[in-house]
Write an enzyme that holds these catalytic residues in place. Structure first.
Site, PDB file in Angstrom:
ATOM      1  CB  CYS A 146      -4.768   6.494  10.279  1.00  0.00           C
ATOM      2  SG  CYS A 146      -5.194   4.986   9.415  1.00  0.00           S
ATOM      3  NE  ARG A 201      -7.358   4.712   4.691  1.00  0.00           N
ATOM      4  CZ  ARG A 201      -6.539   5.290   5.554  1.00  0.00           C
ATOM      5  NH1 ARG A 201      -6.950   5.584   6.751  1.00  0.00           N
ATOM      6  NH2 ARG A 201      -5.299   5.593   5.213  1.00  0.00           N
ATOM      7  NE  ARG A 241      -0.389  10.776  10.259  1.00  0.00           N
ATOM      8  CZ  ARG A 241      -0.622   9.647   9.581  1.00  0.00           C
ATOM      9  NH1 ARG A 241      -1.782   9.052   9.683  1.00  0.00           N
ATOM     10  NH2 ARG A 241       0.310   9.126   8.804  1.00  0.00           N
ATOM     11  CG  ASP A 250       2.294   1.532   9.732  1.00  0.00           C
ATOM     12  OD1 ASP A 250       1.896   2.355  10.578  1.00  0.00           O
ATOM     13  OD2 ASP A 250       2.653   1.857   8.592  1.00  0.00           O
ATOM     14  CE  LYS A 253      -1.767   1.779   4.037  1.00  0.00           C
ATOM     15  NZ  LYS A 253      -1.545   3.192   4.259  1.00  0.00           N
ATOM     16  CG  ASN A 254       2.174   2.876   3.548  1.00  0.00           C
ATOM     17  OD1 ASN A 254       1.004   3.159   3.260  1.00  0.00           O
ATOM     18  ND2 ASN A 254       2.580   2.740   4.807  1.00  0.00           N
TER      19      ASN A 254
END
Ligand code: EPU
Length: 420
Positions: free
Chosen positions: A117, A398, A122, A306, A22-23
């Site tokens: 999230c 997601r 952040r 994570d 994903k990232n």
């Protein structure tokens, strides 16, 4: 609204295949704005964040053909606008990569401040510092990041904190800048290496990705016309490793890069769980109660933040008291109250969760508070006796492709049902 219902207590057994990261996908997708031509991207995960990103890029004017759920062809013949969708962008944390990519190629970007999230503040000060050092004017007002420049000129940037996002944004903004950019104190995550490999395949000149100093020699254009396959998702692999262990299972996790999960493997082995590397697969087997262990999350190659909530679930049924310390995010503990509903014994002291392992967990109705907290709820449901119902599973969707199908193939009894 949908929820997941899990009839727990069955050891996971069999083989599961890991999808693209994903990232990595969510920084490679905006990187296609930098290309002057076409590119094919393979091994894209079929998840909500990726679908949203593709919609935003189409709105900006890229031609994107979905060849299959995991493969797209992108054609950049120029874009219609450098202002991004107010509808989709705020839902995506990674929308800020559009600033680096649009600024790098089109000298202007207007992007809604990111969503995603929610675990503490952040900030994006390091991103802004980097854009300004390259010669951009940046403002953040009325929920928008606006950046413009006449030209970007390579420079040296020292990041005050090791930031994945700021490192990626600096790479995106400097690939087409004039001269050489050096990023120091850069993040070293596998997806940063993947982005650099993607851009180099398309014609960029980036060296040092994966170390703390990255050198980008600006090129005039990226011709593209190449195919790139995204690396496997190390967090999905880690999640299945922990799920196998927590259920007393025996699982082969296929299509992953074992090196990328070394820190997770090391902790599982310390807990007495069998972990074997078999080429591009990992075999995880757990036939006794895991031992307690202490963990501190760190930037790569340290233990990934994570994987924090998923690991907390496993520690909840370990023998003894474990301490899990979060050093990346201010507040990654929203999962704790939910995990307690399964009977887990956890208390928070500062940035640490003190987890007193219990013999077993009992199914409960719970809610996901973010993507990885959601994964932790799924693991807890699988490891518990009785029935678990998990709401707000859109967080899980997601970032995890076909999670219930993959788990069902491993023998789990799990179904997706309507909330009402
Ligand atoms: N930070 C700053 N200033 C900045 C940027 C970051 O102070 O300008 C701080 C943050 O507050 C945090 C630390 O630096 O304390 C690290 O943040 P980083 O920038 O590395 O995180 P990110 O790029 O926003 C990505 C992943 C997260 C993952 C972190 C850490 C994406 C979209 N997100 O976030 O992934 O937790 O790196 O590895 O790639 C997830 O996948 O579940 C997820 C949240």
């Amino acid at each position: 609204m949908e929820k997941l219902r899990i009839y727990g207590g069955k050891p996971l057994k069999g083989t599961v295949s890991i999808c693209g990261a994903k990232n990595a996908a969510i920084c490679i997708l905006p990187a296609t704005l930098l290309i002057d031509g076409t590119c094919k991207i393979e091994n894209l995960p079929d998840i909500i964040d990726v679908r949203r990103y593709i919609s935003v890029l189409k709105e900006l004017g890229l031609n994107i053909t979905q060849n299959s759920p995991n493969e797209i062809l992108v054609e950049n013949k120029g874009i219609k606008t450098t202002s991004c969708s107010l509808e989709l962008c705020p839902k995506m944390r990674a929308s800020y990569y559009l600033v680096g990519a649009l600024l790098g190629r089109y000298k202007s970007a207007e992007v809604p401040l990111p969503g995603g999230c929610n675990f503490g503040s952040r900030p994006i000060d390091q991103h802004i510092k980097g854009f300004e050092a390259l010669g951009a004017q940046v403002s953040t007002t009325q929920g928008l990041i606006k950046a413009t420049t006449k030209k970007l000129v390579g420079t040296s940037i020292y990041l005050d904190v090791v930031s994945v996002g700021a490192t990626i944004n600096m790479i995106l903004a400097s690939v087409l800048a004039e001269g050489t950019t050096i990023i120091e104190n850069a993040a070293k995550e596998p997806h940063i290496v993947d982005l650099a490999n993607f851009l180099n395949t398309m014609g960029a000149n980036i060296k040092g990705a994966g170390t703390d100093t990255i050198k980008i020699v600006g090129v005039k254009s990226l011709p593209g016309n190449a195919t790139y396959s995204i690396i496997p998702d190390q967090i999905e692999a880690g999640t299945f490793m922990v799920a196998a262990a927590a259920t007393g299972g025996d699982v082969i996790i296929k299509n992953c890069i074992p090196k990328h999960v070394d820190s997770i493997t090391a902790k599982l082995v310390e807990m007495g769980i069998t972990v074997e590397e078999l080429g591009d697969s990992i075999h995880v087997k757990c036939d006794k109660r895991p031992k307690k262990v202490n963990i501190k999350t760190m930037p790569y190659p340290g233990f990934p933040t994570d994987m924090h909530p998923q690991m907390a679930t496993l520690l909840s049924i370990a023998n003894g008291m474990s301490i899990l310390t979060e050093s990346v995010w201010d507040n990654r503990f929203q999962y704790v109250e939910e995990l307690k509903k399964f009977g887990a014994q956890i208390r928070i002291e500062g940035r640490s969760a003190i987890i007193e392992g219990v013999k077993s967990l009992d199914g409960a109705p719970v809610v996901c508070s973010d993507l990885r907290a959601g994964a932790a709820m799924v693991i807890a449901g699988l490891a518990s006796k009785g029935v678990t119902e998990i709401s707000k599973i859109e967080y899980v969707d997601r970032g995890y492709e076909n999670i219930e199908e993959k788990l069902r193939n491993l023998g789990a009894k799990i179904e997706r049902v309507n909330e009402d």
